[in-house]
Motif scaffolding. Structure first.
Motif, PDB file in Angstrom:
ATOM      1  N   LYS A  39      70.113  36.888  29.435  1.00  0.00           N
ATOM      2  CA  LYS A  39      69.702  35.147  29.477  1.00  0.00           C
ATOM      3  C   LYS A  39      68.498  35.110  28.958  1.00  0.00           C
ATOM      4  CE  LYS A  39      67.935  32.064  32.804  1.00  0.00           C
ATOM      5  NZ  LYS A  39      66.993  31.866  31.666  1.00  0.00           N
ATOM      6  N   ALA A  40      67.262  36.263  28.677  1.00  0.00           N
ATOM      7  CA  ALA A  40      66.461  36.392  27.503  1.00  0.00           C
ATOM      8  C   ALA A  40      66.693  35.645  26.528  1.00  0.00           C
ATOM      9  CB  ALA A  40      65.794  37.495  28.762  1.00  0.00           C
ATOM     10  N   THR A  41      67.426  36.821  25.984  1.00  0.00           N
ATOM     11  CA  THR A  41      68.048  36.746  24.327  1.00  0.00           C
ATOM     12  C   THR A  41      68.744  35.517  24.558  1.00  0.00           C
ATOM     13  OG1 THR A  41      68.522  39.237  24.993  1.00  0.00           O
ATOM     14  CG2 THR A  41      69.309  37.637  22.897  1.00  0.00           C
ATOM     15  N   ALA A  42      69.768  34.846  25.509  1.00  0.00           N
ATOM     16  CA  ALA A  42      70.361  33.585  24.996  1.00  0.00           C
ATOM     17  C   ALA A  42      68.760  32.240  25.261  1.00  0.00           C
ATOM     18  CB  ALA A  42      71.624  33.349  26.614  1.00  0.00           C
ATOM     19  N   ASP A  43      67.973  32.072  26.088  1.00  0.00           N
ATOM     20  CA  ASP A  43      67.327  31.524  25.680  1.00  0.00           C
ATOM     21  C   ASP A  43      66.335  31.796  24.518  1.00  0.00           C
ATOM     22  OD1 ASP A  43      68.183  30.408  28.528  1.00  0.00           O
ATOM     23  OD2 ASP A  43      65.947  31.612  29.537  1.00  0.00           O
ATOM     24  N   HIS A  44      65.757  32.810  24.334  1.00  0.00           N
ATOM     25  CA  HIS A  44      65.021  32.946  23.118  1.00  0.00           C
ATOM     26  C   HIS A  44      65.967  32.275  21.751  1.00  0.00           C
ATOM     27  CE1 HIS A  44      63.487  35.121  19.389  1.00  0.00           C
ATOM     28  NE2 HIS A  44      62.285  35.296  20.483  1.00  0.00           N
ATOM     29  N   THR A  45      67.354  33.013  21.771  1.00  0.00           N
ATOM     30  CA  THR A  45      67.894  32.227  20.762  1.00  0.00           C
ATOM     31  C   THR A  45      68.060  30.401  20.513  1.00  0.00           C
ATOM     32  OG1 THR A  45      69.610  34.081  20.721  1.00  0.00           O
ATOM     33  CG2 THR A  45      70.580  32.489  19.162  1.00  0.00           C
ATOM     34  N   ALA A  46      68.631  30.131  21.645  1.00  0.00           N
ATOM     35  CA  ALA A  46      68.459  28.448  21.801  1.00  0.00           C
ATOM     36  C   ALA A  46      67.107  28.265  21.289  1.00  0.00           C
ATOM     37  CB  ALA A  46      68.668  28.669  23.346  1.00  0.00           C
ATOM     38  N   LEU A  47      66.061  28.829  21.520  1.00  0.00           N
ATOM     39  CA  LEU A  47      65.187  28.216  21.667  1.00  0.00           C
ATOM     40  C   LEU A  47      64.272  28.347  19.734  1.00  0.00           C
ATOM     41  CD1 LEU A  47      62.967  28.897  24.351  1.00  0.00           C
ATOM     42  CD2 LEU A  47      63.018  26.824  23.478  1.00  0.00           C
ATOM     43  N   LYS A  48      65.071  29.453  19.596  1.00  0.00           N
ATOM     44  CA  LYS A  48      63.864  29.773  18.405  1.00  0.00           C
ATOM     45  C   LYS A  48      65.290  28.288  17.454  1.00  0.00           C
ATOM     46  CE  LYS A  48      65.992  34.016  16.733  1.00  0.00           C
ATOM     47  NZ  LYS A  48      65.934  35.834  16.647  1.00  0.00           N
ATOM     48  N   ASP A  49      66.533  28.270  17.899  1.00  0.00           N
ATOM     49  CA  ASP A  49      67.125  26.973  16.758  1.00  0.00           C
ATOM     50  C   ASP A  49      66.938  26.012  17.090  1.00  0.00           C
ATOM     51  OD1 ASP A  49      69.320  29.166  16.640  1.00  0.00           O
ATOM     52  OD2 ASP A  49      70.618  28.715  18.237  1.00  0.00           O
ATOM     53  N   LEU A  50      66.046  25.732  18.111  1.00  0.00           N
ATOM     54  CA  LEU A  50      65.557  24.302  18.368  1.00  0.00           C
ATOM     55  C   LEU A  50      63.914  24.052  17.610  1.00  0.00           C
ATOM     56  CD1 LEU A  50      65.726  23.915  22.409  1.00  0.00           C
ATOM     57  CD2 LEU A  50      67.027  22.350  20.922  1.00  0.00           C
ATOM     58  N   VAL A  51      63.410  25.190  18.072  1.00  0.00           N
ATOM     59  CA  VAL A  51      62.291  25.282  17.348  1.00  0.00           C
ATOM     60  C   VAL A  51      63.066  25.177  15.815  1.00  0.00           C
ATOM     61  CG1 VAL A  51      60.303  26.295  15.888  1.00  0.00           C
ATOM     62  CG2 VAL A  51      60.897  26.893  18.029  1.00  0.00           C
ATOM     63  N   VAL A  52      63.470  25.253  14.366  1.00  0.00           N
ATOM     64  CA  VAL A  52      63.553  25.087  13.504  1.00  0.00           C
ATOM     65  C   VAL A  52      64.715  23.197  13.306  1.00  0.00           C
ATOM     66  CG1 VAL A  52      66.183  25.408  11.745  1.00  0.00           C
ATOM     67  CG2 VAL A  52      64.643  27.707  12.700  1.00  0.00           C
ATOM     68  N   ALA A  53      65.033  23.113  14.607  1.00  0.00           N
ATOM     69  CA  ALA A  53      65.621  21.871  14.143  1.00  0.00           C
ATOM     70  C   ALA A  53      64.242  20.897  14.288  1.00  0.00           C
ATOM     71  CB  ALA A  53      66.300  21.780  15.382  1.00  0.00           C
ATOM     72  N   ALA A  54      63.595  21.558  14.717  1.00  0.00           N
ATOM     73  CA  ALA A  54      62.196  20.536  15.368  1.00  0.00           C
ATOM     74  C   ALA A  54      61.623  20.280  13.719  1.00  0.00           C
ATOM     75  CB  ALA A  54      61.708  21.165  16.520  1.00  0.00           C
ATOM     76  N   GLN A  55      61.580  21.327  13.270  1.00  0.00           N
ATOM     77  CA  GLN A  55      60.708  21.751  12.333  1.00  0.00           C
ATOM     78  C   GLN A  55      61.347  21.309  11.060  1.00  0.00           C
ATOM     79  OE1 GLN A  55      60.332  26.174  11.494  1.00  0.00           O
ATOM     80  NE2 GLN A  55      58.265  26.169  12.547  1.00  0.00           N
ATOM     81  N   ALA A  56      62.793  21.080  10.869  1.00  0.00           N
ATOM     82  CA  ALA A  56      63.028  20.320   9.571  1.00  0.00           C
ATOM     83  C   ALA A  56      63.329  18.360   9.933  1.00  0.00           C
ATOM     84  CB  ALA A  56      65.110  20.422   9.740  1.00  0.00           C
TER      85      ALA A  56
END
Ligand SMILES: [Zn+2]
Length: 247
Positions: A39-56
């Protein structure tokens, strides 16, 4: 098959050791940390994607702001040039003067509109910055959660593996003295019978399948020579007779 009663008893020791090893392996597979890490890995991956999108998004908005400010500067510079021309008194034609004044008016209106755009973009820029900060904090937290769960899993692994190593050494000692043919039969039965190849006959029951023997069957089993390897009629496991086999 025949085997000395003492070797048959040793088979029960071996069975206990093998059951313990199975338990340890099961515990290793079913640690709650596995699901936590997943679960923590899935959360981490999802958040990483969100951070990349927010930075873009932040990058896009920053460029938008630069562009909006340049637009304002251009209009302001043009208005200033026009004002200079007007103030210089070089233009004398009433028509030219009227056109120039008209253009200065239009540019002022245009500049006000563009300044509104700058304000609107700045608001979005602030929101984008806030989102990057919030998501980055959540990503950092998820990294900590994941790492912490992994550490707990590794600590549990180390504990289980250390015990398994110790139990395996005991197993080698016990298995070394059991006759090869008996060990082979036990191993085959253990594979076929869900991990239990040898069971004690205890108070008239096969401890492998829990079937209770009739007095007649029990007496027949007990009447077998001491070194006969008896099998449970019901489950086929090696049935080891002891002092507590029942009467
Ligand atoms: Zn049985």
């Amino acid at each position: 098959m025949n085997a000395a009663p003492a070797d048959q008893i040793r088979l029960l020791d071996l069975q206990a050791i093998d059951s313990r090893l199975d338990q340890l392996a099961h515990r290793r597979r079913s640690l709650p940390e596995h699901a936590e890490i997943e679960k923590a890995t899935a959360d981490h991956t999802a958040l990483k994607d969100l951070v990349v999108a927010a930075q873009a998004q932040l990058g896009d908005t920053t460029r938008e702001q630069t562009k909006a400010e340049q637009d304002v500067d251009q209009v302001r510079a043009r208005a200033a040039r026009n004002q200079l021309r007007l103030d210089s008194g070089a233009i004398t034609s009433p028509k030219d003067l009227e056109n120039l004044q008209h253009e200065i008016g239009s540019l002022a209106k245009r500049q006000a509109d563009l300044e509104d755009v700058v304000l609107e973009v700045m608001e979005r820029l602030e929101a984008a910055q806030t989102r990057v900060i919030e998501l980055t904090a959540r990503l950092d937290h998820s990294t900590v959660v994941l790492k912490e769960a992994e550490q707990r899993r590794d600590a549990a692994f180390a504990e289980i593996d250390a015990e398994a190593e110790k139990v395996k050494r005991d197993r080698e000692t016990v298995a070394a003295v059991i006759p090869a043919d008996l060990l082979k039969l036990y191993t085959r039965l253990r594979e076929q019978q869900g991990g239990v190849g040898a069971a004690r006959l205890y108070q008239r029951r096969c401890e492998g399948c829990r079937v209770e023997f009739s007095i007649t069957d029990l007496n027949a089993i007990k009447a077998e020579p001491k070194d006969a390897v008896v099998r449970c009629e019901n489950c086929g496991r090696i049935l080891v007779r002891t002092a507590d086999s029942g009467a």
